[in-house]
Design a protein around this motif. Structure first.
Motif, PDB file in Angstrom:
ATOM      1  N   PHE A 173       0.818  -1.212   0.000  1.00 36.64           N
ATOM      2  CA  PHE A 173       0.000   0.000   0.000  1.00 36.64           C
ATOM      3  C   PHE A 173       0.852   1.262   0.000  1.00 36.64           C
ATOM      4  O   PHE A 173       1.920   1.288   0.615  1.00 36.64           O
ATOM      5  CB  PHE A 173      -0.908   0.038   1.238  1.00 36.64           C
ATOM      6  N   PRO A 174       0.332   2.333  -0.632  1.00 35.97           N
ATOM      7  CA  PRO A 174       1.030   3.627  -0.540  1.00 35.97           C
ATOM      8  C   PRO A 174       0.939   4.169   0.890  1.00 35.97           C
ATOM      9  O   PRO A 174       0.072   3.732   1.667  1.00 35.97           O
ATOM     10  CB  PRO A 174       0.262   4.515  -1.516  1.00 35.97           C
ATOM     11  N   PRO A 175       1.813   5.128   1.240  1.00 36.68           N
ATOM     12  CA  PRO A 175       1.841   5.649   2.622  1.00 36.68           C
ATOM     13  C   PRO A 175       0.490   6.153   3.117  1.00 36.68           C
ATOM     14  O   PRO A 175       0.164   6.002   4.289  1.00 36.68           O
ATOM     15  CB  PRO A 175       2.850   6.807   2.545  1.00 36.68           C
ATOM     16  N   GLU A 176      -0.316   6.740   2.219  1.00 40.00           N
ATOM     17  CA  GLU A 176      -1.606   7.310   2.655  1.00 40.00           C
ATOM     18  C   GLU A 176      -2.518   6.236   3.237  1.00 40.00           C
ATOM     19  O   GLU A 176      -3.227   6.464   4.222  1.00 40.00           O
ATOM     20  CB  GLU A 176      -2.333   7.977   1.468  1.00 40.00           C
ATOM     21  N   ILE A 177      -2.514   5.031   2.612  1.00 39.84           N
ATOM     22  CA  ILE A 177      -3.373   3.950   3.114  1.00 39.84           C
ATOM     23  C   ILE A 177      -2.749   3.309   4.353  1.00 39.84           C
ATOM     24  O   ILE A 177      -3.436   3.002   5.322  1.00 39.84           O
ATOM     25  CB  ILE A 177      -3.637   2.897   2.007  1.00 39.84           C
ATOM     26  N   ARG A 178      -1.434   3.157   4.315  1.00 34.43           N
ATOM     27  CA  ARG A 178      -0.767   2.570   5.498  1.00 34.43           C
ATOM     28  C   ARG A 178      -1.088   3.372   6.755  1.00 34.43           C
ATOM     29  O   ARG A 178      -1.338   2.815   7.812  1.00 34.43           O
ATOM     30  CB  ARG A 178       0.753   2.588   5.314  1.00 34.43           C
ATOM     31  N   LYS A 179      -1.063   4.692   6.590  1.00 31.59           N
ATOM     32  CA  LYS A 179      -1.272   5.579   7.738  1.00 31.59           C
ATOM     33  C   LYS A 179      -2.641   5.325   8.376  1.00 31.59           C
ATOM     34  O   LYS A 179      -2.763   5.240   9.589  1.00 31.59           O
ATOM     35  CB  LYS A 179      -1.180   7.022   7.243  1.00 31.59           C
ATOM     36  N   VAL A 180      -3.689   5.194   7.532  1.00 34.10           N
ATOM     37  CA  VAL A 180      -5.033   5.011   8.120  1.00 34.10           C
ATOM     38  C   VAL A 180      -5.239   3.585   8.628  1.00 34.10           C
ATOM     39  O   VAL A 180      -5.966   3.365   9.598  1.00 34.10           O
ATOM     40  CB  VAL A 180      -6.184   5.420   7.161  1.00 34.10           C
TER      41      VAL A 180
END
Length: 258
Positions: A179-186
């Motif tokens: 996953f890209p960082p944006e999805i990992r974060k959530v």
């Protein structure tokens, strides 16, 4: 109990980008006082809002019980779950994959870290946690494996169970790196689970044990109702994550909306 039944059978959304499954053990007098597992399903909907989808008291754990839970979600209108975050629950991956075959099952990193720190003395917790963070914050699987190797060299002499556990569960931890960082974060956002857990544990602490299953379900339901009334905003950083979900899973999101 009527209200609980209505709530537990209410219709749900078609798509949940993220589903968290968590478990709390509670003491119930059932002839004698024994520990029972209460499972919670917390979904993040398309608007980025958290929602408790249901709670289940497990008589037995394993694929059969989980099949009942995920079938119930499907019967209440859920057509797709993009990512399911679970705490290594026995039989769950097989059950969800049979009902929602395209769901990505991700072992919850929050729980993984918490289990790991159980082995560590208080003084060294911060340092071990920082080294674990280097593993799961790696940009790629390859980098994560390097970091895990470094972790083993540094800590295996004192705490061998930690790296053994990460190695054993590696295939369920690594989807995260696609996953890209944006999805990992959530996905990694601990607040969805942690705040609920803390509030429910406070309720059970006061009680000590419950006289029966109904008393337990009623109190948890009321507790969850109070907690979810405070969920008035989307989770942090939702908009960029939704953009990425749409890029990665566009067909599934739009197909189920249609």
């Amino acid at each position: 109990m009527e209200e609980v039944k209505l709530w537990q059978s209410r219709p749900l959304d078609a798509v949940y980008p993220i589903l968290y499954l968590d478990c709390i053990y509670v003491k119930v007098r059932d002839g004698s006082v024994r520990s029972k597992a209460v499972y919670l399903a917390i979904g993040v909907n398309m608007a980025g809002e958290k929602e408790v989808l249901g709670l289940w008291l497990a008589q037995t754990e394993g694929a059969k019980f989980w099949l009942q839970v995920v079938s119930e979600l499907r019967n209440r209108g859920v057509k797709d779950i993009l990512v399911a975050c679970v705490d290594g629950l026995k039989g769950f991956p097989e059950a969800i994959e049979s009902v929602f075959p395209h769901t990505i099952v991700q072992l919850c990193i929050v729980h993984m870290v918490r289990h790991s720190l159980n082995y560590v003395s208080w003084k060294r917790c911060k340092e071990v946690a920082a080294d674990l963070k280097r593993i799961y914050q790696s940009a790629t699987v390859e980098e994560a494996e390097l970091r895990l190797g470094e972790f083993e060299e540094k800590w295996d002499r004192d705490y061998p169970p930690i790296s053994q556990s990460w190695r054993r569960n590696w295939s369920r931890l690594t989807p995260f790196f696609d996953f890209p960082p944006e999805i990992r974060k959530v996905i990694y956002s601990t607040n969805a689970i942690e705040s609920v857990n803390m509030s429910l544990r406070k309720l059970t602490k006061i009680r000590g044990f419950f006289p029966n299953d109904d008393a337990l379900i009623k109190l948890f339901y009321l507790g969850l109702r109070n907690i979810s009334q405070k969920w008035t905003m989307p989770i942090k950083d939702w908009k960029p994550a939704l953009n990425q979900f749409t890029i990665l899973f566009g067909d599934r999101i739009h197909h189920t909306e249609a």
